[in-house]
Design a protein around this motif. Structure first.
Motif, PDB file in Angstrom:
ATOM      1  N   CYS A  13       0.848  -1.185   0.000  1.00 52.85           N
ATOM      2  CA  CYS A  13       0.000   0.000   0.000  1.00 52.85           C
ATOM      3  C   CYS A  13       0.888   1.242   0.000  1.00 52.85           C
ATOM      4  O   CYS A  13       1.971   1.259   0.580  1.00 52.85           O
ATOM      5  CB  CYS A  13      -0.898  -0.013   1.231  1.00 52.85           C
ATOM      6  SG  CYS A  13      -2.048   1.379   1.320  1.00 52.85           S
ATOM      7  N   VAL A  14       0.419   2.294  -0.659  1.00 53.18           N
ATOM      8  CA  VAL A  14       1.189   3.532  -0.742  1.00 53.18           C
ATOM      9  C   VAL A  14       1.296   4.204   0.632  1.00 53.18           C
ATOM     10  O   VAL A  14       2.214   4.983   0.881  1.00 53.18           O
ATOM     11  CB  VAL A  14       0.563   4.480  -1.783  1.00 53.18           C
ATOM     12  CG1 VAL A  14      -0.764   5.030  -1.279  1.00 53.18           C
ATOM     13  CG2 VAL A  14       1.514   5.614  -2.142  1.00 53.18           C
ATOM     14  N   PHE A  15       0.371   3.876   1.536  1.00 51.74           N
ATOM     15  CA  PHE A  15       0.436   4.381   2.912  1.00 51.74           C
ATOM     16  C   PHE A  15       0.799   3.246   3.860  1.00 51.74           C
ATOM     17  O   PHE A  15       0.512   2.072   3.586  1.00 51.74           O
ATOM     18  CB  PHE A  15      -0.914   4.970   3.344  1.00 51.74           C
ATOM     19  CG  PHE A  15      -1.336   6.176   2.560  1.00 51.74           C
ATOM     20  CD1 PHE A  15      -0.656   7.374   2.667  1.00 51.74           C
ATOM     21  CD2 PHE A  15      -2.421   6.116   1.707  1.00 51.74           C
ATOM     22  CE1 PHE A  15      -1.042   8.497   1.942  1.00 51.74           C
ATOM     23  CE2 PHE A  15      -2.827   7.224   0.981  1.00 51.74           C
ATOM     24  CZ  PHE A  15      -2.133   8.411   1.090  1.00 51.74           C
ATOM     25  N   LEU A  16       1.424   3.600   4.982  1.00 53.30           N
ATOM     26  CA  LEU A  16       1.576   2.617   6.040  1.00 53.30           C
ATOM     27  C   LEU A  16       0.182   2.224   6.523  1.00 53.30           C
ATOM     28  O   LEU A  16      -0.754   3.026   6.500  1.00 53.30           O
ATOM     29  CB  LEU A  16       2.395   3.188   7.190  1.00 53.30           C
ATOM     30  CG  LEU A  16       3.876   3.502   6.882  1.00 53.30           C
ATOM     31  CD1 LEU A  16       4.538   4.128   8.098  1.00 53.30           C
ATOM     32  CD2 LEU A  16       4.614   2.245   6.453  1.00 53.30           C
ATOM     33  N   GLN A  46      11.050   6.245  -1.170  1.00 51.73           N
ATOM     34  CA  GLN A  46      12.375   5.883  -1.664  1.00 51.73           C
ATOM     35  C   GLN A  46      12.358   5.638  -3.173  1.00 51.73           C
ATOM     36  O   GLN A  46      13.331   5.903  -3.870  1.00 51.73           O
ATOM     37  CB  GLN A  46      12.875   4.635  -0.936  1.00 51.73           C
ATOM     38  CG  GLN A  46      14.309   4.249  -1.269  1.00 51.73           C
ATOM     39  CD  GLN A  46      14.783   3.063  -0.450  1.00 51.73           C
ATOM     40  OE1 GLN A  46      14.061   2.537   0.394  1.00 51.73           O
ATOM     41  NE2 GLN A  46      16.000   2.626  -0.690  1.00 51.73           N
ATOM     42  N   SER A  47      11.222   5.148  -3.674  1.00 56.51           N
ATOM     43  CA  SER A  47      11.081   4.889  -5.114  1.00 56.51           C
ATOM     44  C   SER A  47      10.531   6.090  -5.871  1.00 56.51           C
ATOM     45  O   SER A  47      10.167   5.972  -7.035  1.00 56.51           O
ATOM     46  CB  SER A  47      10.169   3.675  -5.334  1.00 56.51           C
ATOM     47  OG  SER A  47      10.741   2.504  -4.799  1.00 56.51           O
ATOM     48  N   ASP A  48      10.469   7.250  -5.199  1.00 53.63           N
ATOM     49  CA  ASP A  48      10.034   8.507  -5.817  1.00 53.63           C
ATOM     50  C   ASP A  48       8.602   8.405  -6.328  1.00 53.63           C
ATOM     51  O   ASP A  48       8.323   8.668  -7.504  1.00 53.63           O
ATOM     52  CB  ASP A  48      10.998   8.894  -6.948  1.00 53.63           C
ATOM     53  CG  ASP A  48      10.910  10.378  -7.303  1.00 53.63           C
ATOM     54  OD1 ASP A  48      10.233  11.115  -6.559  1.00 53.63           O
ATOM     55  OD2 ASP A  48      11.496  10.788  -8.314  1.00 53.63           O
ATOM     56  N   ILE A  49       7.698   8.047  -5.417  1.00 50.99           N
ATOM     57  CA  ILE A  49       6.294   7.857  -5.756  1.00 50.99           C
ATOM     58  C   ILE A  49       5.686   9.094  -6.396  1.00 50.99           C
ATOM     59  O   ILE A  49       4.806   8.998  -7.266  1.00 50.99           O
ATOM     60  CB  ILE A  49       5.493   7.446  -4.493  1.00 50.99           C
ATOM     61  CG1 ILE A  49       4.006   7.233  -4.815  1.00 50.99           C
ATOM     62  CG2 ILE A  49       5.621   8.491  -3.388  1.00 50.99           C
ATOM     63  CD1 ILE A  49       3.727   6.073  -5.695  1.00 50.99           C
ATOM     64  N   HIS A  50       6.151  10.285  -6.041  1.00 51.88           N
ATOM     65  CA  HIS A  50       5.552  11.513  -6.548  1.00 51.88           C
ATOM     66  C   HIS A  50       5.815  11.725  -8.044  1.00 51.88           C
ATOM     67  O   HIS A  50       5.157  12.554  -8.673  1.00 51.88           O
ATOM     68  CB  HIS A  50       6.047  12.709  -5.744  1.00 51.88           C
ATOM     69  CG  HIS A  50       5.654  12.650  -4.291  1.00 51.88           C
ATOM     70  ND1 HIS A  50       4.350  12.793  -3.874  1.00 51.88           N
ATOM     71  CD2 HIS A  50       6.385  12.434  -3.172  1.00 51.88           C
ATOM     72  CE1 HIS A  50       4.298  12.689  -2.550  1.00 51.88           C
ATOM     73  NE2 HIS A  50       5.513  12.471  -2.098  1.00 51.88           N
ATOM     74  N   TRP A 260       0.569   2.671  -8.734  1.00 45.24           N
ATOM     75  CA  TRP A 260       1.629   3.555  -9.209  1.00 45.24           C
ATOM     76  C   TRP A 260       2.804   2.721  -9.700  1.00 45.24           C
ATOM     77  O   TRP A 260       3.247   1.782  -9.023  1.00 45.24           O
ATOM     78  CB  TRP A 260       2.107   4.478  -8.095  1.00 45.24           C
ATOM     79  CG  TRP A 260       1.174   5.581  -7.730  1.00 45.24           C
ATOM     80  CD1 TRP A 260       1.139   6.852  -8.248  1.00 45.24           C
ATOM     81  CD2 TRP A 260       0.136   5.548  -6.736  1.00 45.24           C
ATOM     82  NE1 TRP A 260       0.155   7.593  -7.641  1.00 45.24           N
ATOM     83  CE2 TRP A 260      -0.477   6.823  -6.713  1.00 45.24           C
ATOM     84  CE3 TRP A 260      -0.331   4.560  -5.853  1.00 45.24           C
ATOM     85  CZ2 TRP A 260      -1.521   7.124  -5.841  1.00 45.24           C
ATOM     86  CZ3 TRP A 260      -1.372   4.862  -5.005  1.00 45.24           C
ATOM     87  CH2 TRP A 260      -1.956   6.126  -5.003  1.00 45.24           C
ATOM     88  N   HIS A 261       3.328   3.088 -10.875  1.00 47.54           N
ATOM     89  CA  HIS A 261       4.488   2.417 -11.465  1.00 47.54           C
ATOM     90  C   HIS A 261       5.689   3.359 -11.351  1.00 47.54           C
ATOM     91  O   HIS A 261       5.763   4.371 -12.055  1.00 47.54           O
ATOM     92  CB  HIS A 261       4.226   2.086 -12.939  1.00 47.54           C
ATOM     93  CG  HIS A 261       3.089   1.137 -13.147  1.00 47.54           C
ATOM     94  ND1 HIS A 261       3.257  -0.138 -13.636  1.00 47.54           N
ATOM     95  CD2 HIS A 261       1.750   1.269 -12.914  1.00 47.54           C
ATOM     96  CE1 HIS A 261       2.096  -0.740 -13.715  1.00 47.54           C
ATOM     97  NE2 HIS A 261       1.159   0.094 -13.278  1.00 47.54           N
ATOM     98  N   ASP A 264      11.891   2.925 -10.830  1.00 45.65           N
ATOM     99  CA  ASP A 264      12.812   1.837 -10.493  1.00 45.65           C
ATOM    100  C   ASP A 264      12.142   0.462 -10.578  1.00 45.65           C
ATOM    101  O   ASP A 264      12.722  -0.553 -10.206  1.00 45.65           O
ATOM    102  CB  ASP A 264      13.406   2.038  -9.098  1.00 45.65           C
ATOM    103  CG  ASP A 264      12.362   1.955  -7.988  1.00 45.65           C
ATOM    104  OD1 ASP A 264      11.174   1.766  -8.295  1.00 45.65           O
ATOM    105  OD2 ASP A 264      12.751   2.073  -6.796  1.00 45.65           O
ATOM    106  N   GLY A 265      10.905   0.424 -11.089  1.00 45.54           N
ATOM    107  CA  GLY A 265      10.196  -0.848 -11.234  1.00 45.54           C
ATOM    108  C   GLY A 265       9.289  -1.202 -10.068  1.00 45.54           C
ATOM    109  O   GLY A 265       8.522  -2.163 -10.143  1.00 45.54           O
ATOM    110  N   THR A 266       9.353  -0.423  -8.990  1.00 39.18           N
ATOM    111  CA  THR A 266       8.514  -0.681  -7.831  1.00 39.18           C
ATOM    112  C   THR A 266       7.051  -0.361  -8.136  1.00 39.18           C
ATOM    113  O   THR A 266       6.749   0.614  -8.827  1.00 39.18           O
ATOM    114  CB  THR A 266       8.974   0.167  -6.628  1.00 39.18           C
ATOM    115  OG1 THR A 266      10.312  -0.217  -6.292  1.00 39.18           O
ATOM    116  CG2 THR A 266       8.080  -0.029  -5.419  1.00 39.18           C
ATOM    117  N   LEU A 267       6.148  -1.192  -7.633  1.00 38.85           N
ATOM    118  CA  LEU A 267       4.716  -0.949  -7.734  1.00 38.85           C
ATOM    119  C   LEU A 267       4.167  -0.703  -6.338  1.00 38.85           C
ATOM    120  O   LEU A 267       4.515  -1.402  -5.391  1.00 38.85           O
ATOM    121  CB  LEU A 267       3.992  -2.150  -8.342  1.00 38.85           C
ATOM    122  CG  LEU A 267       4.415  -2.616  -9.732  1.00 38.85           C
ATOM    123  CD1 LEU A 267       3.600  -3.843 -10.127  1.00 38.85           C
ATOM    124  CD2 LEU A 267       4.245  -1.517 -10.752  1.00 38.85           C
TER     125      LEU A 267
END
Length: 330
Positions: A13-16, A46-50, A260-261, A264-267
């Protein structure tokens, strides 16, 4: 955007999240809910979600395209695979549920993979990202071992998967955005070879309660949607209250969730349930978009009237207000 390989064990999840002492709205017999807090997950930051690409989370059943050597095949051919998780035996599941109820968490439960899980079909393969210990796949936190089985005519359990592929022609029915207009959807026949190592979502009349209203009992309609193909053109900021308001108030927010993609490949994802919001909703955003049909397969003279490729070929070139409005000629 990267192509997705076989499904990960869990997209975070994008949130804790936190556990609440209330029965789950999603999973039977789970005596707690996992809900989002207002704190953004550090791994997402860390994966620059923004700067990530936001896409619509589609409510269906997950599929995977890779090769398979069928019973009569002399070599491996492109195939559609259906999601099949190995699940615990009744006794093991009873122990697991008792642990969940007493501890209010799934973490810490110890499995015996040799004895605690039902046998899988011989053709079953574990998802690529499933971890292994001592040669055995490791269950996820919900007690499932994620994996796949090939789709063919011999298994009626996957008849709705089978209706969207034609192995003789090597094609699949796919819903995607139009190449020249992102606001327009396109129902197309795509070579299976072009879908290799991608995951897709099967949606339709007989999948997950049909939240998008496709087809009817008399004329079922099913289609594959490649993961990540439906980009959100004006996504909300990754902030709890703004996301909550977007899902509640915006037409574009009438969807199951967001994935969100990251570069760095993180979803990472958010589901309406994580925010305490209802799903499904009556009028989904997917059904606000026009769709054009581009399926021009040579009909099999022996195909039944309910063959989807034959049906879509009969309306090739037609434009509809939305996918829910697609109807075949009588």
């Amino acid at each position: 955007m990267r192509r997705l390989g076989s499904v990960q064990q869990k997209i975070p999840c994008v949130f804790l999240t936190e556990v609440r002492n209330e029965p789950s709205r999603k999973r039977d017999c789970q005596q707690f809910q996992v809900v989002a807090t207002e704190n953004v997950n550090p791994s997402a930051l860390q994966s620059d979600i923004h700067c990530a690409v936001a896409t619509e989370k589609i409510d269906g059943t997950c599929c995977y395209a890779t090769t398979y050597k069928g019973i009569n095949a002399s070599q491996r051919e492109p195939y559609l695979w259906a999601r099949l998780d190995r699940k615990p035996t009744k006794q093991a599941d009873k122990r697991f549920k008792k642990y969940q109820y007493s501890q209010k968490t799934c973490k810490g439960f110890v499995w015996n993979v040799d004895k605690d899980f039902c046998e899988a079909p011989e053709s079953w393969i574990a998802a690529h990202r499933v971890q292994h210990e001592n040669g055995h796949p490791v269950p996820d936190e919900h007690g499932h071992i994620l994996g796949w089985v090939p789709v063919d005519h011999t298994n009626k359990q996957y008849c709705w998967h089978f209706c969207v592929v034609n192995y003789d022609a090597g094609v699949a029915l796919v819903l995607k955005t139009h190449g020249e207009d992102e606001g327009l959807l396109e129902m197309v026949s795509v070579p299976l070879a072009d879908l290799m190592e991608q995951t897709l979502e099967l949606i339709g009349t007989n999948v997950n309660g049909n939240p998008y209203g496709l087809g009817s009992k008399k004329h079922p309609v099913h289609v594959l949607v490649p993961h990540g193909v439906l980009r959100i053109r004006k996504p909300p900021p990754v902030e709890f209250q703004q996301l909550y308001s977007w899902f509640q108030e915006c037409q574009e927010g009438r969807m199951e969730g967001i994935v969100w993609h990251c570069d760095d490949g993180t979803l990472v994802k958010i589901h309406r349930h994580n925010l305490g919001l209802k799903w499904p909703v009556g009028d989904t955003f997917l059904n606000t978009r026009p769709v054009v049909v581009h399926v021009d397969e040579t009909p099999d003279p022996d195909a039944s009237e309910k063959d989807l490729f034959k049906s879509f070929s009969s309306i090739n070139g037609r434009l509809f207000r939305c996918i829910r409005d697609i109807q075949f000629e009588p």
